[in-house]
Design a protein around this motif. Structure first.
Motif, PDB file in Angstrom:
ATOM      1  N   TYR A   1       0.825  -1.199   0.000  1.00 54.37           N
ATOM      2  CA  TYR A   1       0.000   0.000   0.000  1.00 54.37           C
ATOM      3  C   TYR A   1       0.864   1.256   0.000  1.00 54.37           C
ATOM      4  O   TYR A   1       1.997   1.257   0.478  1.00 54.37           O
ATOM      5  CB  TYR A   1      -0.917   0.030   1.233  1.00 54.37           C
ATOM      6  N   PHE A   2       0.293   2.325  -0.544  1.00 56.99           N
ATOM      7  CA  PHE A   2       0.887   3.653  -0.455  1.00 56.99           C
ATOM      8  C   PHE A   2       0.198   4.414   0.668  1.00 56.99           C
ATOM      9  O   PHE A   2      -1.016   4.313   0.843  1.00 56.99           O
ATOM     10  CB  PHE A   2       0.705   4.432  -1.764  1.00 56.99           C
TER      11      PHE A   2
ATOM     12  N   VAL B   1      -0.880  13.994   0.916  1.00 56.44           N
ATOM     13  CA  VAL B   1      -0.255  14.054   2.239  1.00 56.44           C
ATOM     14  C   VAL B   1      -1.142  13.428   3.312  1.00 56.44           C
ATOM     15  O   VAL B   1      -0.850  13.529   4.500  1.00 56.44           O
ATOM     16  CB  VAL B   1       0.076  15.510   2.620  1.00 56.44           C
ATOM     17  N   SER B   2      -2.220  12.786   2.904  1.00 58.58           N
ATOM     18  CA  SER B   2      -3.108  12.135   3.857  1.00 58.58           C
ATOM     19  C   SER B   2      -2.538  10.780   4.261  1.00 58.58           C
ATOM     20  O   SER B   2      -1.524  10.323   3.734  1.00 58.58           O
ATOM     21  CB  SER B   2      -4.502  11.954   3.243  1.00 58.58           C
ATOM     22  N   ASN B   3      -3.214  10.136   5.207  1.00 55.84           N
ATOM     23  CA  ASN B   3      -2.847   8.780   5.619  1.00 55.84           C
ATOM     24  C   ASN B   3      -3.758   7.731   4.986  1.00 55.84           C
ATOM     25  O   ASN B   3      -3.728   6.565   5.405  1.00 55.84           O
ATOM     26  CB  ASN B   3      -2.907   8.651   7.147  1.00 55.84           C
ATOM     27  N   PHE B   4      -4.562   8.122   4.026  1.00 57.97           N
ATOM     28  CA  PHE B   4      -5.413   7.163   3.350  1.00 57.97           C
ATOM     29  C   PHE B   4      -4.557   6.104   2.654  1.00 57.97           C
ATOM     30  O   PHE B   4      -3.507   6.398   2.090  1.00 57.97           O
ATOM     31  CB  PHE B   4      -6.310   7.853   2.323  1.00 57.97           C
ATOM     32  N   ARG B   5      -5.028   4.889   2.697  1.00 59.05           N
ATOM     33  CA  ARG B   5      -4.267   3.761   2.162  1.00 59.05           C
ATOM     34  C   ARG B   5      -4.684   3.458   0.726  1.00 59.05           C
ATOM     35  O   ARG B   5      -5.856   3.235   0.451  1.00 59.05           O
ATOM     36  CB  ARG B   5      -4.481   2.533   3.058  1.00 59.05           C
ATOM     37  N   TYR B   6      -3.690   3.437  -0.178  1.00 56.05           N
ATOM     38  CA  TYR B   6      -3.920   3.145  -1.592  1.00 56.05           C
ATOM     39  C   TYR B   6      -3.165   1.882  -1.986  1.00 56.05           C
ATOM     40  O   TYR B   6      -2.001   1.718  -1.620  1.00 56.05           O
ATOM     41  CB  TYR B   6      -3.464   4.310  -2.469  1.00 56.05           C
ATOM     42  N   ASN B   7      -3.820   1.042  -2.733  1.00 52.88           N
ATOM     43  CA  ASN B   7      -3.186  -0.196  -3.199  1.00 52.88           C
ATOM     44  C   ASN B   7      -2.057   0.127  -4.169  1.00 52.88           C
ATOM     45  O   ASN B   7      -2.229   0.914  -5.100  1.00 52.88           O
ATOM     46  CB  ASN B   7      -4.222  -1.090  -3.883  1.00 52.88           C
ATOM     47  N   SER B   8      -0.882  -0.474  -3.935  1.00 51.54           N
ATOM     48  CA  SER B   8       0.280  -0.224  -4.800  1.00 51.54           C
ATOM     49  C   SER B   8       0.375  -1.225  -5.943  1.00 51.54           C
ATOM     50  O   SER B   8       1.179  -1.038  -6.858  1.00 51.54           O
ATOM     51  CB  SER B   8       1.564  -0.284  -3.975  1.00 51.54           C
ATOM     52  N   PHE B   9      -0.389  -2.324  -5.869  1.00 52.97           N
ATOM     53  CA  PHE B   9      -0.393  -3.389  -6.881  1.00 52.97           C
ATOM     54  C   PHE B   9       0.981  -4.054  -7.012  1.00 52.97           C
ATOM     55  O   PHE B   9       1.272  -4.702  -8.026  1.00 52.97           O
ATOM     56  CB  PHE B   9      -0.834  -2.852  -8.253  1.00 52.97           C
ATOM     57  N   LYS B  10       1.842  -3.897  -6.001  1.00 52.65           N
ATOM     58  CA  LYS B  10       3.160  -4.512  -6.053  1.00 52.65           C
ATOM     59  C   LYS B  10       3.123  -5.996  -5.715  1.00 52.65           C
ATOM     60  O   LYS B  10       4.113  -6.692  -5.926  1.00 52.65           O
ATOM     61  CB  LYS B  10       4.116  -3.780  -5.110  1.00 52.65           C
ATOM     62  N   GLU B  11       1.996  -6.461  -5.139  1.00 52.43           N
ATOM     63  CA  GLU B  11       1.903  -7.877  -4.802  1.00 52.43           C
ATOM     64  C   GLU B  11       1.477  -8.722  -5.996  1.00 52.43           C
ATOM     65  O   GLU B  11       1.458  -9.951  -5.915  1.00 52.43           O
ATOM     66  CB  GLU B  11       0.917  -8.084  -3.646  1.00 52.43           C
ATOM     67  N   VAL B  12       1.149  -8.062  -7.113  1.00 52.19           N
ATOM     68  CA  VAL B  12       0.757  -8.803  -8.314  1.00 52.19           C
ATOM     69  C   VAL B  12       1.976  -9.526  -8.892  1.00 52.19           C
ATOM     70  O   VAL B  12       3.047  -8.938  -9.061  1.00 52.19           O
ATOM     71  CB  VAL B  12       0.157  -7.849  -9.372  1.00 52.19           C
ATOM     72  N   ASP B  13       1.811 -10.803  -9.179  1.00 51.00           N
ATOM     73  CA  ASP B  13       2.902 -11.608  -9.736  1.00 51.00           C
ATOM     74  C   ASP B  13       2.913 -11.441 -11.258  1.00 51.00           C
ATOM     75  O   ASP B  13       2.221 -12.151 -11.986  1.00 51.00           O
ATOM     76  CB  ASP B  13       2.721 -13.080  -9.355  1.00 51.00           C
ATOM     77  N   TRP B  14       3.723 -10.467 -11.725  1.00 52.12           N
ATOM     78  CA  TRP B  14       3.780 -10.186 -13.149  1.00 52.12           C
ATOM     79  C   TRP B  14       4.504 -11.271 -13.928  1.00 52.12           C
ATOM     80  O   TRP B  14       4.379 -11.356 -15.146  1.00 52.12           O
ATOM     81  CB  TRP B  14       4.459  -8.846 -13.392  1.00 52.12           C
TER      82      TRP B  14
END
Length: 283
Positions: free
Chosen positions: A134-135, A180-193
């Motif tokens: 997450y970001f 600059v918020s603390n809201f959580r955004y999916n980074s999609f880094k867990e996707v197995d490319w």
């Protein structure tokens, strides 16, 4: 007799060409976006920001694939991101919709640029610490994508941005605050490319490219706008009670790595097990 230490230092000097060449291309695209907006070519400016986004995604991956990471490359990439996704979108949106609104116009653009700088600085200090899935806050390329696609759509439909300056200014400020918020955004880094997928998935990807190519400005605006709205939705859904520290504040206050109050961390589980074992012994 030559100094071996000096020879080693001379051999290690230099800059890796390929990843920094891609970073330079992204930097050039961001600068070109600024120049294009100054000349009134807003579609070219918006497209240049998206091109900078592509190069930004490539340079880091190429550096990791070719084992050419360096501190210089990381710092150079951060400076390029500040121009391409901070200064460039701020100036482009100012020239398109905010230049005739006096202090409100340039202050709205400045809020976005300042928040982009803060977002990048916070991201750099969290490398290797934050949850990679997450970001924390809206990523600056995604915020720039919302502004660029909005300007692209408006220019395609011959909309005069100055007629909607207050609305665009409020959107620009909101995007800055989301960064600059603390809201959580999916980074999609867990996707197995590198993994294998079904043939149907490949077919869907082809169809997705066809849809995007048919109307890129509209599809990109929808995608980036939905992603920008996903952070608050994901955060509110993952906590029992929304608090101020879940929206803004320091990393430790937000407990960003956990974020779900009904879940315990590994350290808490260990502590609970130790407490139970002590109680069992005392019995």
């Amino acid at each position: 007799m030559p100094d071996k230490h000096n020879d080693d230092s001379l051999q290690t000097r230099g800059i890796y060409l390929l990843p920094n060449l891609l970073t330079t291309a992204g930097l050039f695209s961001g600068f070109y976006a600024v120049i294009s907006s100054m000349n009134g070519h807003f579609i070219s400016a918006a497209v240049a920001i998206f091109i900078a986004m592509i190069f930004d995604g490539l340079d880091g991956r190429v550096a990791r694939m070719t084992n050419t990471q360096s501190e210089f490359g990381a710092e150079y990439d951060s400076m390029a991101d500040m121009l391409s996704f901070g200064i460039a979108p701020g100036i482009v949106v100012y020239n398109w919709a905010l230049s005739s609104f006096g202090k409100f116009g340039w202050l709205a653009a400045f809020v976005y640029v300042a928040c982009a700088a803060l977002r990048l600085s916070r991201f750099n200090t969290q490398v290797g610490i934050a949850d990679k899935r997450y970001f924390q806050g809206l990523a600056s390329p995604a915020a720039a994508g919302v502004i660029a696609s909005l300007i692209w759509v408006g220019s395609e439909y011959k909309v005069n941005g100055q007629d909607y300056g207050y609305i665009v200014g409020i959107i620009t400020i909101i995007l800055g605050l989301l960064m600059v918020s603390n809201f959580r955004y999916n980074s999609f880094k867990e996707v197995d490319w590198k993994g294998k997928v079904n043939f149907v998935v490949v077919l869907l990807i082809v169809l997705a490219f066809v849809v995007i190519a048919s109307s890129p400005e509209n599809i990109l605006l929808i995608i980036f706008a939905l992603y920008a709205c996903s952070g608050p939705f994901t955060t509110i859904r993952s906590v029992k009670k929304l608090k101020l520290e879940h929206v803004v504040g320091d990393d430790q206050d937000a407990d960003f790595h956990r974020y779900s109050e009904n879940k315990t961390t590994d350290a808490e589980k260990v502590a609970e097990e130790e407490t139970r074992s002590k109680k069992d012994v005392s019995k």
